[in-house]
Design a protein around this motif. Structure first.
Motif, mmCIF file in Angstrom:
data_model
loop_
_atom_site.group_PDB
_atom_site.id
_atom_site.type_symbol
_atom_site.label_atom_id
_atom_site.label_comp_id
_atom_site.label_asym_id
_atom_site.label_seq_id
_atom_site.Cartn_x
_atom_site.Cartn_y
_atom_site.Cartn_z
ATOM 1 N N GLU A 1 35.490 36.458 30.576
ATOM 2 C CA GLU A 1 34.469 35.776 30.835
ATOM 3 C C GLU A 1 33.096 35.718 30.023
ATOM 4 O OE1 GLU A 1 34.338 32.886 32.849
ATOM 5 O OE2 GLU A 1 36.320 33.241 33.384
ATOM 6 N N PHE A 2 32.990 37.127 29.170
ATOM 7 C CA PHE A 2 31.962 37.101 28.565
ATOM 8 C C PHE A 2 32.106 36.095 27.179
ATOM 9 C CE2 PHE A 2 30.161 39.259 24.718
ATOM 10 C CZ PHE A 2 28.922 39.424 25.286
ATOM 11 N N ASP A 3 31.041 35.396 26.912
ATOM 12 C CA ASP A 3 31.264 34.561 25.958
ATOM 13 C C ASP A 3 30.249 34.735 24.836
ATOM 14 O OD1 ASP A 3 31.034 32.033 24.454
ATOM 15 O OD2 ASP A 3 30.334 30.585 26.067
ATOM 16 N N GLN A 4 30.837 35.049 23.727
ATOM 17 C CA GLN A 4 30.272 35.735 22.582
ATOM 18 C C GLN A 4 29.126 34.595 22.097
ATOM 19 O OE1 GLN A 4 30.209 39.064 21.232
ATOM 20 N NE2 GLN A 4 28.413 38.458 20.258
ATOM 21 N N VAL B 1 29.175 47.552 33.192
ATOM 22 C CA VAL B 1 30.265 46.942 34.047
ATOM 23 C C VAL B 1 30.894 47.938 34.947
ATOM 24 C CG1 VAL B 1 32.549 45.891 34.186
ATOM 25 C CG2 VAL B 1 30.635 44.967 32.908
ATOM 26 N N ASN B 2 31.137 49.007 34.176
ATOM 27 C CA ASN B 2 31.637 50.216 35.142
ATOM 28 C C ASN B 2 30.673 51.056 35.928
ATOM 29 O OD1 ASN B 2 34.673 50.886 34.419
ATOM 30 N ND2 ASN B 2 33.796 50.822 32.320
ATOM 31 N N ARG C 1 40.219 46.432 40.613
ATOM 32 C CA ARG C 1 39.264 47.028 39.471
ATOM 33 C C ARG C 1 39.644 46.477 38.264
ATOM 34 N NH1 ARG C 1 35.829 51.401 39.100
ATOM 35 N NH2 ARG C 1 35.297 51.814 36.998
ATOM 36 N N MET C 2 40.766 46.655 37.846
ATOM 37 C CA MET C 2 41.350 46.249 36.421
ATOM 38 C C MET C 2 41.567 44.762 36.448
ATOM 39 S SD MET C 2 41.739 49.074 35.119
ATOM 40 C CE MET C 2 42.106 48.326 33.345
ATOM 41 N N LYS C 3 41.812 43.913 37.456
ATOM 42 C CA LYS C 3 41.699 42.662 37.328
ATOM 43 C C LYS C 3 40.208 42.173 37.160
ATOM 44 C CE LYS C 3 42.907 38.272 38.051
ATOM 45 N NZ LYS C 3 42.360 37.387 37.079
ATOM 46 N N ILE C 4 39.245 42.821 37.982
ATOM 47 C CA ILE C 4 37.838 42.482 38.057
ATOM 48 C C ILE C 4 37.366 42.691 36.473
ATOM 49 C CG2 ILE C 4 35.719 43.212 38.839
ATOM 50 C CD1 ILE C 4 36.889 43.742 41.525
ATOM 51 N N LEU C 5 37.577 43.747 36.073
ATOM 52 C CA LEU C 5 37.257 44.172 34.564
ATOM 53 C C LEU C 5 37.805 43.112 33.458
ATOM 54 C CD1 LEU C 5 37.357 48.056 34.624
ATOM 55 C CD2 LEU C 5 35.214 46.680 35.039
ATOM 56 N N ASP C 6 39.001 42.886 33.491
ATOM 57 C CA ASP C 6 39.801 41.893 32.836
ATOM 58 C C ASP C 6 38.939 40.491 32.960
ATOM 59 O OD1 ASP C 6 41.675 41.191 30.918
ATOM 60 O OD2 ASP C 6 42.457 39.917 32.530
ATOM 61 N N ASP C 7 38.773 40.122 34.098
ATOM 62 C CA ASP C 7 38.082 38.638 34.397
ATOM 63 C C ASP C 7 36.714 38.903 33.772
ATOM 64 O OD1 ASP C 7 40.275 37.798 35.404
ATOM 65 O OD2 ASP C 7 39.459 37.860 37.676
#
Length: 106
Positions: free
Chosen positions: A38-41, A7-8, A28-34
């Motif tokens: 959204e990652f669905d285990q 991701v980075n 950047r931080m908002k994108i990473l947080d989103d």
């Protein structure tokens, strides 16, 4: 490559390539947080199951537990922890191996 690294690296690539550079810098931080939100285990695990990876890992864990039980290496709790299987499953494997041993010796 880990998920974090991927991701980075993708965000850094977009910034270096001037793909919405200012947007990415500001968000950047908002994108990473989103992305992490959204990652669905469950979906990820389902994909792995469909690929046979999780089942293969489970089969390996069971085979390893049986080997440790055969060799009398460790307590049931230690074996459970070593192969990442529930204690109840290791106990059941021990009973199964004991029954097989009794059948073979009779």
């Amino acid at each position: 490559m880990t998920f974090d690294s991927a991701v980075n690296e993708a965000v850094d690539f977009a910034i270096r390539g001037d793909f919405l550079e200012e947007f990415f810098r500001e968000k950047r931080m908002k994108i990473l947080d989103d992305i992490y939100t959204e990652f669905d285990q469950e979906s990820y695990d389902e994909t792995l199951r469909n690929d046979g990876r999780i089942e293969g890992a489970r089969e390996n864990a069971i085979a390893n537990a049986k080997n440790l039980l055969h060799m009398n290496l460790g307590t049931l709790e230690q074996i459970s922890q070593a192969v990442s299987l529930p204690l109840e499953q290791v106990v059941a494997l021990k009973k199964e191996l004991t029954r097989e041993s009794v059948t073979v010796t009779n």
